[in-house]
Design a protein around this motif. Structure first.
Motif, PDB file in Angstrom:
ATOM      1  N   TYR A  29      17.219 -10.685   7.870  1.00 32.36           N
ATOM      2  CA  TYR A  29      18.540 -10.258   7.393  1.00 32.36           C
ATOM      3  C   TYR A  29      18.353  -9.171   6.338  1.00 32.36           C
ATOM      4  CZ  TYR A  29      19.940 -14.617   9.616  1.00 32.36           C
ATOM      5  OH  TYR A  29      20.141 -15.636  10.527  1.00 32.36           O
ATOM      6  N   GLN A  30      19.269  -8.203   6.349  1.00 35.48           N
ATOM      7  CA  GLN A  30      19.229  -7.080   5.420  1.00 35.48           C
ATOM      8  C   GLN A  30      20.479  -7.109   4.549  1.00 35.48           C
ATOM      9  OE1 GLN A  30      19.122  -3.274   7.391  1.00 35.48           O
ATOM     10  NE2 GLN A  30      18.579  -2.146   5.537  1.00 35.48           N
ATOM     11  N   VAL A  31      20.286  -7.331   3.248  1.00 41.07           N
ATOM     12  CA  VAL A  31      21.398  -7.325   2.296  1.00 41.07           C
ATOM     13  C   VAL A  31      21.525  -5.914   1.745  1.00 41.07           C
ATOM     14  CG1 VAL A  31      22.389  -8.388   0.253  1.00 41.07           C
ATOM     15  CG2 VAL A  31      20.872  -9.727   1.725  1.00 41.07           C
ATOM     16  N   VAL A  37      25.753  -7.977   4.871  1.00 40.06           N
ATOM     17  CA  VAL A  37      24.520  -8.518   5.429  1.00 40.06           C
ATOM     18  C   VAL A  37      24.480  -8.176   6.911  1.00 40.06           C
ATOM     19  CG1 VAL A  37      23.125 -10.580   5.838  1.00 40.06           C
ATOM     20  CG2 VAL A  37      24.499 -10.399   3.752  1.00 40.06           C
ATOM     21  N   VAL A  38      23.399  -7.522   7.335  1.00 34.32           N
ATOM     22  CA  VAL A  38      23.257  -7.137   8.736  1.00 34.32           C
ATOM     23  C   VAL A  38      21.904  -7.645   9.246  1.00 34.32           C
ATOM     24  CG1 VAL A  38      24.698  -5.093   8.436  1.00 34.32           C
ATOM     25  CG2 VAL A  38      22.205  -4.896   8.173  1.00 34.32           C
ATOM     26  N   THR A  39      21.761  -7.666  10.563  1.00 37.63           N
ATOM     27  CA  THR A  39      20.480  -8.018  11.177  1.00 37.63           C
ATOM     28  C   THR A  39      19.872  -6.732  11.745  1.00 37.63           C
ATOM     29  OG1 THR A  39      21.661  -8.609  13.211  1.00 37.63           O
ATOM     30  CG2 THR A  39      21.096 -10.390  11.700  1.00 37.63           C
ATOM     31  N   ARG A  49      21.206  -9.217  -6.494  1.00 40.91           N
ATOM     32  CA  ARG A  49      21.338  -7.761  -6.525  1.00 40.91           C
ATOM     33  C   ARG A  49      20.777  -7.166  -5.257  1.00 40.91           C
ATOM     34  NH1 ARG A  49      16.398  -5.889  -9.322  1.00 40.91           N
ATOM     35  NH2 ARG A  49      14.805  -5.960  -7.673  1.00 40.91           N
ATOM     36  N   SER A  50      21.162  -5.916  -5.013  1.00 38.02           N
ATOM     37  CA  SER A  50      20.538  -5.095  -3.990  1.00 38.02           C
ATOM     38  C   SER A  50      20.498  -3.667  -4.517  1.00 38.02           C
ATOM     39  CB  SER A  50      21.298  -5.165  -2.663  1.00 38.02           C
ATOM     40  OG  SER A  50      20.567  -4.492  -1.646  1.00 38.02           O
ATOM     41  N   GLY A  55      24.059 -12.369  -0.060  1.00 38.90           N
ATOM     42  CA  GLY A  55      22.658 -12.619  -0.365  1.00 38.90           C
ATOM     43  C   GLY A  55      22.122 -11.612  -1.360  1.00 38.90           C
ATOM     44  N   GLY A  56      20.786 -11.497  -1.388  1.00 44.71           N
ATOM     45  CA  GLY A  56      20.133 -10.532  -2.244  1.00 44.71           C
ATOM     46  C   GLY A  56      18.984 -11.113  -3.050  1.00 44.71           C
ATOM     47  N   HIS A  57      18.441 -10.273  -3.911  1.00 41.58           N
ATOM     48  CA  HIS A  57      17.366 -10.640  -4.838  1.00 41.58           C
ATOM     49  C   HIS A  57      17.982 -11.448  -5.977  1.00 41.58           C
ATOM     50  CE1 HIS A  57      13.730  -9.762  -7.377  1.00 41.58           C
ATOM     51  NE2 HIS A  57      14.621  -9.890  -8.337  1.00 41.58           N
TER      52      HIS A  57
END
Length: 261
Positions: A77-79, A85-87, A148-149, A208-210
């Motif tokens: 997953y990419q935040v 959020v995308v795949t 964060r992102s 999501g994120g860090h």
């Protein structure tokens, strides 16, 4: 006269299967190293599809530092910087990722009200030897989650400490989800993030994120003790050859990893 030895077919199958196995139990596989990211080595070096051969859980980032990576149940997953959020597709690449085949050795319930430091403390009590690597997965409901992102970067790439000055932060309340990440021993400074490096993904796969901070409403943490660490550096040395890795980047790492606005 030469003797001909015939190998049983079942033995051939065993060899084939053994050769295809790319993941060992209790192994963390990491692409590139944290000092390279701190210095601005953001070009994608490996396909997302490839890193899944080495684990079903992990963290990382994407080509050009385009958001935060969460690997959960063998799905990436990419935040993004805007919080979406995308795949990513299998051909998308990463300059840094850390994954493992997650097989927990221990599980501990989390007391309501436990914050990020408390999660680390609980994990340290369950796995007190700071000189071994571990992977963790914490699931539950969070009364507060702060992540964060960062935005995608263009060349010439700035160092990470400059990038995080423009990070997006996401404040979530009463969110269900999963924390994934790793604890790295102090002696691996420069290779990984000494201590904890954790990312989050909500159950609905929309946030999501860090992780910068959190508070548990209820939950539990699973711990996988890992005694193998595999580092895979970029094949193309041109991306690193002009970077000075003799510098101590501890202060930069502290600012970049834990910075809150």
């Amino acid at each position: 006269m030469k003797q001909v030895f015939r190998v049983p077919a079942i033995f051939c199958i065993f060899i084939l299967l053994a050769g295809c196995a790319t993941t060992q139990q209790d192994t963390i596989t990491q692409y590139s190293f944290i000092d390279a990211i701190l210095a601005g080595a953001y070009d994608g070096q490996e396909k997302c599809s490839k890193i899944l051969e080495h684990g079903d859980m992990g963290i990382g980032t994407f080509d050009g530092l385009d958001g935060e990576m969460v690997v959960l149940d063998r799905q990436i997953y990419q935040v993004k910087y805007d919080g979406s959020v995308v795949t990513p597709g299998p051909e998308e690449t990463t300059p840094f990722a850390c994954v493992t085949e997650f097989l927990p050795d221990k599980a501990v319930n989390i007391v309501p009200g436990t914050d990020l430091k408390g999660l680390m403390h609980v994990t340290d009590l369950a796995a007190p030897n700071q000189n071994i690597f571990l992977a963790l997965k914490a699931t539950g409901t969070f009364s507060m989650m702060l992540t964060r992102s960062v935005p995608e970067q263009t060349k010439p790439y700035p160092p990470l400490v400059e990038v995080t000055k423009n990070q997006s932060q996401f404040h979530m309340k009463n969110v269900k989800g999963t924390v994934v990440g790793f604890r790295t021993p102090p002696y691996a400074k420069g290779i990984g993030v000494p201590g904890y490096h954790l990312h989050f993904l909500s159950d609905d796969k929309q946030q999501g994120g860090h992780i910068l901070d959190l508070t548990f409403e209820k939950g539990a943490v699973e711990i996988d003790l890992c005694n193998r660490f595999v580092l895979i550096n970029p094949k193309d040395e041109s991306g690193l050859k002009d970077m000075d890795f003799s510098k101590d980047r501890t202060h930069e790492l502290e600012q970049a990893e834990k910075k809150r606005q």
